[in-house]
Motif scaffolding. Structure first.
Motif, PDB file in Angstrom:
ATOM      1  N   ILE A   2      70.574-105.914   9.080  1.00 46.34           N
ATOM      2  CA  ILE A   2      71.095-106.584  10.271  1.00 46.34           C
ATOM      3  C   ILE A   2      71.768-105.612  11.246  1.00 46.34           C
ATOM      4  O   ILE A   2      72.267-106.038  12.296  1.00 46.34           O
ATOM      5  N   SER A   3      71.778-104.321  10.911  1.00 47.00           N
ATOM      6  CA  SER A   3      72.406-103.347  11.806  1.00 47.00           C
ATOM      7  C   SER A   3      71.518-103.117  13.028  1.00 47.00           C
ATOM      8  O   SER A   3      70.281-103.171  12.935  1.00 47.00           O
ATOM      9  N   PRO A   4      72.104-102.879  14.201  1.00 52.53           N
ATOM     10  CA  PRO A   4      71.314-102.686  15.431  1.00 52.53           C
ATOM     11  C   PRO A   4      70.335-101.523  15.325  1.00 52.53           C
ATOM     12  O   PRO A   4      69.212-101.599  15.837  1.00 52.53           O
ATOM     13  N   GLN A   5      70.717-100.452  14.647  1.00 51.93           N
ATOM     14  CA  GLN A   5      69.859 -99.274  14.578  1.00 51.93           C
ATOM     15  C   GLN A   5      68.602 -99.503  13.748  1.00 51.93           C
ATOM     16  O   GLN A   5      67.617 -98.760  13.889  1.00 51.93           O
ATOM     17  N   ALA A   6      68.604-100.496  12.881  1.00 52.85           N
ATOM     18  CA  ALA A   6      67.437-100.766  12.050  1.00 52.85           C
ATOM     19  C   ALA A   6      66.322-101.448  12.833  1.00 52.85           C
ATOM     20  O   ALA A   6      65.135-101.341  12.479  1.00 52.85           O
ATOM     21  N   HIS A   7      66.673-102.227  13.871  1.00 49.93           N
ATOM     22  CA  HIS A   7      65.695-102.946  14.699  1.00 49.93           C
ATOM     23  C   HIS A   7      64.814-103.871  13.858  1.00 49.93           C
ATOM     24  O   HIS A   7      63.604-103.949  14.051  1.00 49.93           O
TER      25      HIS A   7
END
Length: 267
Positions: free
Chosen positions: A255-260
């Motif tokens: 759910i982290s933004p960097q994972a997309h």
């Protein structure tokens, strides 16, 4: 469900018996399995009924057993009563009650334990999905991470999540968008975060409830009423931070933004 008293034969008598029970008393194993399965409130109630029972023929025992709504629990209690009648009928109920209390005082929860829905046999000391899911949510003190492919008719789960959010637990729900699972949670507090997978070739199919970083239940059951009660489902509860911690970290990364990979719903 027909009532089977201690002297009667029931379908549970033909259930498979673990190898270590053959040629040895079954009652100690059955009492230990009941301790592993029963939530603390029900265990205390069962100990109270046992304490007042003169012997295995006491009708209050069968009345208590068959009043239990959890799938397979009445049969499991009945099996213990019949083992009592067969192996040590002169032993008073107070002695069995004391044995149950002793198990509770000395036993430590296993690091891993089977969780099932549907029929329950005495072969495996499993916990029911419906009860264990609520216990895990209730145990969360700081964070709660839940993932499910489908969700509906989960009022008890919703109530526990609401209570968790109100006591300050950060709740993240990872739900499959194509099943409209989020509709089941529209009444939750606004600070509960709902996540969907970004468009792609796959779906979010994982089923997980993780409390903090030390306790998690995972398996085949979705967050639906039938999956927690009637369906034949299989899972496991983990109480090992060394295993649960990295599992939580994986979903936090998802759910982290960097994972997309995931996006927050309505965010």
């Amino acid at each position: 469900m027909s009532e089977n008293f201690p002297g009667q034969r029931s379908s549970s008598d033909s259930l498979p018996v673990p190898r270590e029970w053959l040629g040895s008393p079954r009652l100690p194993h059955l009492l230990a399995a009941l301790h592993d399965r029963l939530p603390r409130e029900q265990a205390i109630a069962w100990e109270g009924v046992l304490e007042q029972a003169i012997g295995p023929e006491d009708p209050e025992l069968s009345r208590f057993a068959f009043a239990q709504p959890a799938a397979g629990l009445a049969e499991q209690l009945g099996t213990a009563i019949r083992a009592w009648a067969a192996e040590c009928p002169d032993l008073p109920g107070a002695a069995l009650s004391l044995a149950m209390k002793a198990i509770g005082e000395t036993a430590h929860p296993p690091l891993a334990q089977p969780v099932v829905s549907g029929p329950v046999s005495p072969s495996v000391p499993a916990r029911l999905t419906s009860g264990i899911a609520l216990e895990v949510i209730r145990s969360a003190s700081s964070s709660l991470l839940i993932s499910s492919f489908a969700a509906r008719d989960a009022e008890a789960i919703i109530a526990e999540i609401t209570d968790a959010a109100r006591r300050g637990v950060q709740v993240d729900l990872l739900l499959e968008e194509t099943t409209s699972a989020a509709r089941a949670f529209v009444a939750l507090p606004s600070d509960v975060r709902v996540w969907h997978r970004l468009s792609g070739s796959g779906v979010l199919h994982a089923k997980l409830i993780a409390a903090d970083r030390d306790t998690a239940v995972l398996g085949s059951a979705n967050l639906t009423d039938r999956a927690s009660t009637d369906n034949i489902e299989l899972g496991i509860i983990l109480r090992d931070p060394a295993v649960v911690g990295p599992l939580v970290d994986h979903f936090r990364w998802l759910i982290s933004p960097q994972a997309h990979i995931m996006r927050r719903s309505n965010a």
